[in-house]
Scaffold this active site. Structure first.
Site, PDB file in Angstrom:
ATOM      1  N   GLU B  99       2.770  -0.224  -7.701  1.00  0.00           N
ATOM      2  CA  GLU B  99       3.891   0.269  -6.895  1.00  0.00           C
ATOM      3  C   GLU B  99       5.227  -0.356  -7.248  1.00  0.00           C
ATOM      4  O   GLU B  99       6.208   0.340  -7.457  1.00  0.00           O
ATOM      5  CB  GLU B  99       3.607   0.074  -5.395  1.00  0.00           C
ATOM      6  CG  GLU B  99       2.922   1.255  -4.730  1.00  0.00           C
ATOM      7  CD  GLU B  99       1.453   1.367  -5.069  1.00  0.00           C
ATOM      8  OE1 GLU B  99       0.909   0.399  -5.629  1.00  0.00           O
ATOM      9  OE2 GLU B  99       0.848   2.405  -4.798  1.00  0.00           O
ATOM     10  N   HIS B 168      -3.566   1.484   6.774  1.00  0.00           N
ATOM     11  CA  HIS B 168      -3.198   2.801   6.260  1.00  0.00           C
ATOM     12  C   HIS B 168      -2.549   3.677   7.316  1.00  0.00           C
ATOM     13  O   HIS B 168      -2.445   4.871   7.148  1.00  0.00           O
ATOM     14  CB  HIS B 168      -4.438   3.538   5.747  1.00  0.00           C
ATOM     15  CG  HIS B 168      -4.827   3.174   4.360  1.00  0.00           C
ATOM     16  ND1 HIS B 168      -5.367   1.969   4.041  1.00  0.00           N
ATOM     17  CD2 HIS B 168      -4.742   3.864   3.199  1.00  0.00           C
ATOM     18  CE1 HIS B 168      -5.626   1.932   2.748  1.00  0.00           C
ATOM     19  NE2 HIS B 168      -5.251   3.071   2.209  1.00  0.00           N
TER      20      HIS B 168
END
Lengths: 432, 376
Positions: B99, B168
């Site tokens: 990322e 999440h």
């Protein structure tokens, strides 16, 4: 001739050789390595003693590289040539870097600049050795120690000093500061204050060059990007992430590690499992080069090769320049952890003194010419200080400007209506 | 219902603020409001996003998409379906799982004038790249004194999903909404998704585009205008989804649907709720919110994010600052529970606003009796 004076490894070479190598032939017992500048750090010996046989074995792949290097060295011409003009240009740039930073220290202690100010003294061979080989369109991405990179890339001393003074005439109108030098005109894409933050940005700039050439069909876009960062950054994830992608996509970038052996007060040898950073290049499929960062001629030669490689579209290179900072991490750092003997050893290898000696001995320049350069630079720096001092502070209205490129922010056009309602906006031709 | 945070901003007892130019600030921007009422076709949010990306990539070769699984896999949520075939691997760039690295690469490419769209598989993963989003993207135009702008879009699913646990499942609206230099968009419907994504890609500044996984498969009517390739929506403008006169309900993303359903229930009980779809967290359309509150005199804010320093808190602040004297009852703030998202289905349901919570809160503001248990 390529990479003379440096260790080089081509990605596919080592593994073939090394399976048969005995541990006795490890790198650390290699006499040529023992004489390497790594020993400049007083901590090295401790590391050497404590290394385990397993670690020694793991180091063995690199030995093959030493052999390659030695062969290359034998064949190469050790007379590192540069023309008189180049010599004087590099000398002037190094003198500028040194004089500018010395002046910064003075001005900092006089309260003219504030916050964190990280000086580059001692590392000039890296900045000058690399950046002076670039074209204007090539990009430089730096760290918080960025003044000299900006100067080498051509940002005027006045603009940098003024920025440090927090004045409107600074290269970022006083909105950037010591650690954030930007110049779109000179393709200085920023000083980044976080460790590792600039590496992905630099990789992105290199990605853009490739994109322009291959997708936008700008055939002449051969621009390269230099990413400068230190030894401490090489233990950070962004470094590894970007080595991977740069090699994967063959991006025109050179990762230039300015290994000054210390991350503030953390010795490189105390923080890094394998202190030879250059070896991480081949691990990702790109050449890794180790060069004496106190010798601008060697740096320049390595830089030439790496920049050429990138420009030809052959992909990235990792270059480890072993250097030393002559001052503390920043002007706020008491610098108590570094051994005075270590400092003295590197001080004796001052890159500017070394270049001066070379220029004179090889008759590329005489004392008078070099003196003239020094005098000229003194004037440039004095002038920069005067200019910065006399420049106005940013106006009050500037506080809220430049948050967005969109002049009014928030998608509202100059006439007060939403930009998206302007038909030109949807055609992508609206004035932004 | 301890999972729901009910925050009352006790207005009583405070000295009245100086209003000054607040009427001036609230001058309605009616001319900017367009209505796309001629709905003719249904479209999923997924298709809306996909078509918006497709059209923008076709129109401008500076636009490219990068992220994990955007290419050969056709997108983890199939948002980029078909784009690889159409634009090739140079413009639909599959990245490693890295990322910080690929986000920073997108940012650096934007410094050089390209227009990257960086897809996060979910915005939760963008936490590993938040340095690149905030430090490298949002601040650069300012630090470079306007010389280097960063036309980039960070997009991906945001907010609670179903049964995926704490890491999440959370909303980043308020996080990015507090950062100068970022624009933060939160589409609800297919029209929002198309119009806002196209505006985001064309915008010269960094835009954080927060989608919702639960909405991807949902279909919405779309007008002919919204299907036009030139369609885009103004950044920073809220949409009044449903007009009403008794209470204002603000919501964004999935919660707009909940608010609309709550409004239907309230209608049956004689309460006429106005539902505002924020569309943009930053800039926040304070004018539309305040104008509505001045009309209804009551406010309920709804969001899935954590309550403290949340989007609702900011809306309460703007209403207290600008429309204090118009409020008839304390503001009701409905947010996710102040806990990491639990896994168990029953706990998860308790942790996020439900339609009945919105109904109850709206009734409270309208001083209709609500069983005491609802306050527990």
């Amino acid at each position: 001739m390529a990479f003379a004076g440096a260790k080089i490894i081509q990605p596919s070479l080592p593994l073939i050789h090394t399976t048969t190598r005995s541990p006795d032939n490890t790198l650390l017992s290699d006499p040529s390595f023992l004489s390497s500048p790594f020993l400049g750090s007083t901590r090295t010996l401790r590391l050497t003693q404590s290394i385990s046989p397993a670690q020694r074995r793991s180091a063995s792949p690199v030995v093959a590289v030493s052999d390659v290097f030695k062969e290359k060295k034998l064949k190469s011409n050790t007379n590192l040539l540069l023309t008189k003009e180049e010599g004087l240009q590099v000398y002037e740039d190094m003198i500028l870097g040194r004089a500018f930073e010395d002046m910064c220290a003075q001005m900092y202690y006089r309260g003219k600049m504030f916050g964190f100010v990280h000086l580059y003294n001692g590392q000039e061979a890296v900045s000058s050795g690399f950046i002076k080989l670039l074209k204007k369109e090539d990009s430089v991405v730096s760290t918080y120690r960025d003044h000299v990179h900006a100067l080498s890339k051509g940002v005027p001393a006045r603009a940098v000093m003024s920025e440090l003074f927090g004045k409107k005439t600074g290269c970022c109108r006083g909105q950037g500061g010591s650690m954030h030098m930007f110049s779109a005109e000179h393709n200085v894409l920023g000083g980044f204050a976080f460790i590792g933050e600039g590496i992905p940005v630099a990789t992105g700039a290199a990605f853009a060059s490739k994109y322009r050439r291959e997708v936008l069909k700008e055939a002449d876009c051969d621009h390269v990007t230099l990413a400068f960062f230190g030894d401490g950054t090489c233990n950070n994830g962004q470094f590894f992430e970007c080595l991977n992608m740069a090699a994967l996509w063959k991006l025109p970038i050179i990762f230039v590690v300015e290994n000054n052996l210390w991350a503030i007060g953390m010795s490189h040898l105390r923080s890094t499992s394998d202190p030879e950073i250059w070896k991480k290049g081949p691990a990702f499929g790109m050449p890794g080069v180790h060069v004496d960062g106190m010798d601008v001629l060697k740096v320049r030669e390595v830089a030439k090769e790496a920049i050429g490689r990138a420009r030809r579209g052959e992909g990235p290179t990792l270059v480890e320049c072993e250097t030393y900072r002559f001052r503390g991490h920043s002007l706020a750092d008491p610098d108590e952890l570094r051994d005075p003997a270590e400092k003295a050893r590197y001080a004796a290898r001052d890159p500017i003194t070394a270049l001066k000696k070379y220029l004179i001995e090889s008759k590329l320049a005489n004392e008078a010419e070099l003196k003239a350069i020094e005098k000229k630079i003194d004037e440039v720096v004095e002038d920069a200080v005067e200019f910065a001092d006399e420049s106005p502070a940013p106006s009050r209205s500037q506080l809220l400007e430049n948050v967005f490129a969109d002049p009014r922010g928030f998608g509202i056009g100059p006439d007060g209506s939403y930009r998206c309602e302007d038909p030109k906006f949807t055609q992508g031709t609206a004035q932004v | 219902m301890w999972g729901i945070i009910k925050q009352k901003l006790g207005a009583r007892g405070l000295s009245a603020p100086v209003f000054g130019d607040c009427m001036h600030r609230l001058r309605p921007m009616a001319s900017a409001i367009r209505r796309y009422s001629s709905a003719t076709k249904q479209m999923t949010v997924r298709d809306a996003l996909n078509s918006a990306l497709d059209e923008e990539m076709a129109a401008d070769s500076d636009v490219f998409l990068m992220g994990e699984e955007v290419g050969e896999y056709q997108g983890a949520y199939k948002i980029s379906k078909g784009l690889l075939d159409k634009y090739g691997s140079e413009r639909v760039v599959d990245t490693p799982i890295t990322e910080a690295g690929f986000t920073g690469i997108g940012v650096g490419a934007a410094y050089h004038g390209l227009k990257p769209v960086v897809e996060f598989m979910t915005f939760n993963f963008a936490m590993q790249a938040i340095d690149q989003i905030i430090n490298s993207a949002a601040k650069t135009n300012y630090m470079s004194a306007g010389k280097i702008n960063v036309p980039i879009v960070f997009r991906g699913p945001n907010g609670p999903a179903a049964g995926v646990g704490a890491q999440h499942s959370q909303c980043y609206g308020a996080w990015y909404g507090s950062v100068p230099g970022l624009k933060v968009l939160v589409p609800y419907s297919s029209e929002d998704a198309r119009g806002l994504l196209k505006a985001a890609i064309r915008d010269p500044d960094p835009v954080v585009f927060l989608e919702n996984e639960m909405l991807y498969g949902e279909s919405f009517p779309v007008s002919t205008e919204a299907l036009d390739s030139s369609f885009s929506l103004p950044i920073g403008k809220a949409k009044i989804e449903r007009e009403g006169k008794d209470v204002t309900i603000t919501a964004f993303s999935k919660m707009v649907g909940y608010a609309l359903k709550a409004a239907e229930i309230l209608e049956k009980e004689g309460i006429n709720a106005e539902v505002i779809n924020l569309r943009s967290i930053r800039p926040l359309d304070r004018a539309t919110i305040n104008a509505s509150v001045r009309k209804t005199n009551r406010l309920v804010t709804v969001e899935e994010g954590f309550p403290q320093h949340g989007v609702g808190a900011e809306i309460c602040a703007t209403v207290v600052e600008d429309s204090f004297n118009y409020l008839d009852t304390p503001v009701e703030r409905i947010a996710g529970a102040d806990v990491p998202t639990p896994y168990a289905a029953n706990l998860e349901r308790l942790a996020f606003p439900q339609i009945e919570d919105v109904v109850r809160a709206a009734k409270r503001t309208c001083c209709r009796s609500v069983p005491m248990a609802a306050n527990v």
